[in-house]
Scaffold this motif. Structure first.
Motif, PDB file in Angstrom:
ATOM      1  N   SER A  53       1.695   2.873  -3.419  1.00 51.40           N
ATOM      2  CA  SER A  53       0.760   3.769  -4.086  1.00 51.40           C
ATOM      3  C   SER A  53       0.998   5.189  -3.577  1.00 51.40           C
ATOM      4  O   SER A  53       1.643   5.407  -2.565  1.00 51.40           O
ATOM      5  CB  SER A  53      -0.682   3.337  -3.818  1.00 51.40           C
ATOM      6  OG  SER A  53      -0.987   3.513  -2.457  1.00 51.40           O
ATOM      7  N   ASP A 113      -7.862   6.721  13.594  1.00 47.82           N
ATOM      8  CA  ASP A 113      -9.099   6.007  13.914  1.00 47.82           C
ATOM      9  C   ASP A 113      -8.900   5.084  15.112  1.00 47.82           C
ATOM     10  O   ASP A 113      -9.767   4.975  15.983  1.00 47.82           O
ATOM     11  CB  ASP A 113      -9.584   5.206  12.710  1.00 47.82           C
ATOM     12  CG  ASP A 113     -10.058   6.097  11.571  1.00 47.82           C
ATOM     13  OD1 ASP A 113     -10.307   7.300  11.808  1.00 47.82           O
ATOM     14  OD2 ASP A 113     -10.172   5.586  10.434  1.00 47.82           O
ATOM     15  N   LYS A 147      -4.418   7.745   8.723  1.00 50.20           N
ATOM     16  CA  LYS A 147      -5.857   7.769   9.007  1.00 50.20           C
ATOM     17  C   LYS A 147      -6.236   6.580   9.884  1.00 50.20           C
ATOM     18  O   LYS A 147      -7.010   6.720  10.836  1.00 50.20           O
ATOM     19  CB  LYS A 147      -6.635   7.739   7.692  1.00 50.20           C
ATOM     20  CG  LYS A 147      -8.123   7.569   7.827  1.00 50.20           C
ATOM     21  CD  LYS A 147      -8.800   8.874   8.139  1.00 50.20           C
ATOM     22  CE  LYS A 147     -10.295   8.747   8.009  1.00 50.20           C
ATOM     23  NZ  LYS A 147     -10.972   8.612   9.277  1.00 50.20           N
ATOM     24  N   MET A 148      -5.687   5.404   9.573  1.00 50.53           N
ATOM     25  CA  MET A 148      -5.965   4.223  10.381  1.00 50.53           C
ATOM     26  C   MET A 148      -5.465   4.406  11.810  1.00 50.53           C
ATOM     27  O   MET A 148      -6.148   4.010  12.767  1.00 50.53           O
ATOM     28  CB  MET A 148      -5.336   2.981   9.745  1.00 50.53           C
ATOM     29  CG  MET A 148      -6.009   2.541   8.462  1.00 50.53           C
ATOM     30  SD  MET A 148      -5.122   1.250   7.570  1.00 50.53           S
ATOM     31  CE  MET A 148      -4.978  -0.011   8.793  1.00 50.53           C
ATOM     32  N   CYS A 149      -4.311   5.026  11.972  1.00 51.98           N
ATOM     33  CA  CYS A 149      -3.779   5.287  13.318  1.00 51.98           C
ATOM     34  C   CYS A 149      -4.683   6.251  14.079  1.00 51.98           C
ATOM     35  O   CYS A 149      -4.965   6.048  15.258  1.00 51.98           O
ATOM     36  CB  CYS A 149      -2.374   5.850  13.233  1.00 51.98           C
ATOM     37  SG  CYS A 149      -1.135   4.673  12.687  1.00 51.98           S
ATOM     38  N   GLU A 173      -0.900   8.135   3.765  1.00 51.65           N
ATOM     39  CA  GLU A 173      -2.011   8.892   4.338  1.00 51.65           C
ATOM     40  C   GLU A 173      -3.062   7.939   4.890  1.00 51.65           C
ATOM     41  O   GLU A 173      -3.684   8.206   5.916  1.00 51.65           O
ATOM     42  CB  GLU A 173      -2.638   9.819   3.292  1.00 51.65           C
ATOM     43  CG  GLU A 173      -1.783  11.017   2.944  1.00 51.65           C
ATOM     44  CD  GLU A 173      -0.740  10.725   1.883  1.00 51.65           C
ATOM     45  OE1 GLU A 173      -0.737   9.614   1.323  1.00 51.65           O
ATOM     46  OE2 GLU A 173       0.091  11.603   1.618  1.00 51.65           O
ATOM     47  N   LYS A 174      -3.245   6.797   4.227  1.00 54.73           N
ATOM     48  CA  LYS A 174      -4.204   5.808   4.721  1.00 54.73           C
ATOM     49  C   LYS A 174      -3.738   5.221   6.043  1.00 54.73           C
ATOM     50  O   LYS A 174      -4.546   4.995   6.949  1.00 54.73           O
ATOM     51  CB  LYS A 174      -4.387   4.686   3.693  1.00 54.73           C
ATOM     52  CG  LYS A 174      -5.127   5.118   2.455  1.00 54.73           C
ATOM     53  CD  LYS A 174      -5.283   3.972   1.486  1.00 54.73           C
ATOM     54  CE  LYS A 174      -5.973   4.420   0.218  1.00 54.73           C
ATOM     55  NZ  LYS A 174      -6.097   3.327  -0.750  1.00 54.73           N
ATOM     56  N   VAL A 175      -2.445   4.992   6.164  1.00 49.37           N
ATOM     57  CA  VAL A 175      -1.897   4.464   7.411  1.00 49.37           C
ATOM     58  C   VAL A 175      -2.101   5.471   8.533  1.00 49.37           C
ATOM     59  O   VAL A 175      -2.500   5.108   9.651  1.00 49.37           O
ATOM     60  CB  VAL A 175      -0.400   4.107   7.244  1.00 49.37           C
ATOM     61  CG1 VAL A 175       0.231   3.761   8.575  1.00 49.37           C
ATOM     62  CG2 VAL A 175      -0.224   2.973   6.258  1.00 49.37           C
ATOM     63  N   LYS A 223       0.820  -1.205   0.000  1.00 51.31           N
ATOM     64  CA  LYS A 223       0.000   0.000   0.000  1.00 51.31           C
ATOM     65  C   LYS A 223       0.858   1.260   0.000  1.00 51.31           C
ATOM     66  O   LYS A 223       0.453   2.293  -0.493  1.00 51.31           O
ATOM     67  CB  LYS A 223      -0.931   0.023   1.216  1.00 51.31           C
ATOM     68  CG  LYS A 223      -1.960  -1.057   1.216  1.00 51.31           C
ATOM     69  CD  LYS A 223      -3.071  -0.717   0.269  1.00 51.31           C
ATOM     70  CE  LYS A 223      -4.144  -1.785   0.339  1.00 51.31           C
ATOM     71  NZ  LYS A 223      -5.288  -1.452  -0.444  1.00 51.31           N
ATOM     72  N   LYS A 238      -1.010   7.450  -2.257  1.00 54.41           N
ATOM     73  CA  LYS A 238      -1.668   7.890  -1.031  1.00 54.41           C
ATOM     74  C   LYS A 238      -1.649   6.807   0.032  1.00 54.41           C
ATOM     75  O   LYS A 238      -2.492   6.772   0.893  1.00 54.41           O
ATOM     76  CB  LYS A 238      -3.093   8.316  -1.336  1.00 54.41           C
ATOM     77  CG  LYS A 238      -3.147   9.543  -2.208  1.00 54.41           C
ATOM     78  CD  LYS A 238      -4.529  10.080  -2.327  1.00 54.41           C
ATOM     79  CE  LYS A 238      -4.523  11.331  -3.181  1.00 54.41           C
ATOM     80  NZ  LYS A 238      -5.803  11.960  -3.239  1.00 54.41           N
ATOM     81  N   GLY A 239      -0.692   5.921  -0.018  1.00 49.30           N
ATOM     82  CA  GLY A 239      -0.631   4.814   0.927  1.00 49.30           C
ATOM     83  C   GLY A 239      -0.354   5.255   2.341  1.00 49.30           C
ATOM     84  O   GLY A 239      -0.971   4.776   3.278  1.00 49.30           O
TER      85      GLY A 239
END
Length: 94
Positions: free
Chosen positions: A63, A76, A72-74, A68-70, A60, A65-66
């Motif tokens: 990519s 959350d 965001k998951m943190c 940024e997803k990590v 991930k 935006k990989g």
């Protein structure tokens, strides 16, 4: 003094080189820095650094935006843990 001033200025033969970096190059440099910091870090701090290495080297992360997803998951996960802590505090009351 004019001659001394002229000597301090760069000559026509010297110039600056503009270098560009890619996301892959920056990611590789970040990984090497994190890995070197991991060897010097305390045992308690290594888990977080291992997580960063995993996040930067996973599929991930390749990519655009990989990461940024990590993040965001943190965020959350922190929000869920805060909610669970409030629930646990409320259960202690009765």
């Amino acid at each position: 003094s004019l001659e001394l001033f002229k000597k301090t200025l760069p000559s026509a033969s010297s110039s600056f080189i503009q270098m560009s970096t890619t996301a892959t190059g920056m990611r590789a440099r970040a990984l090497s820095l994190i890995r070197s910091a991991k060897s010097a870090a305390a045992k308690a701090d290594r888990a977080g650094l291992n997580f960063l290495v995993l996040a930067l080297s996973g599929k991930k992360a390749l990519s655009q935006k990989g990461f940024e997803k990590v993040l965001k998951m943190c965020d959350d996960m922190v929000a869920v843990l805060k909610e669970e802590q409030v629930d646990d505090d409320n259960k202690k009351e009765y």
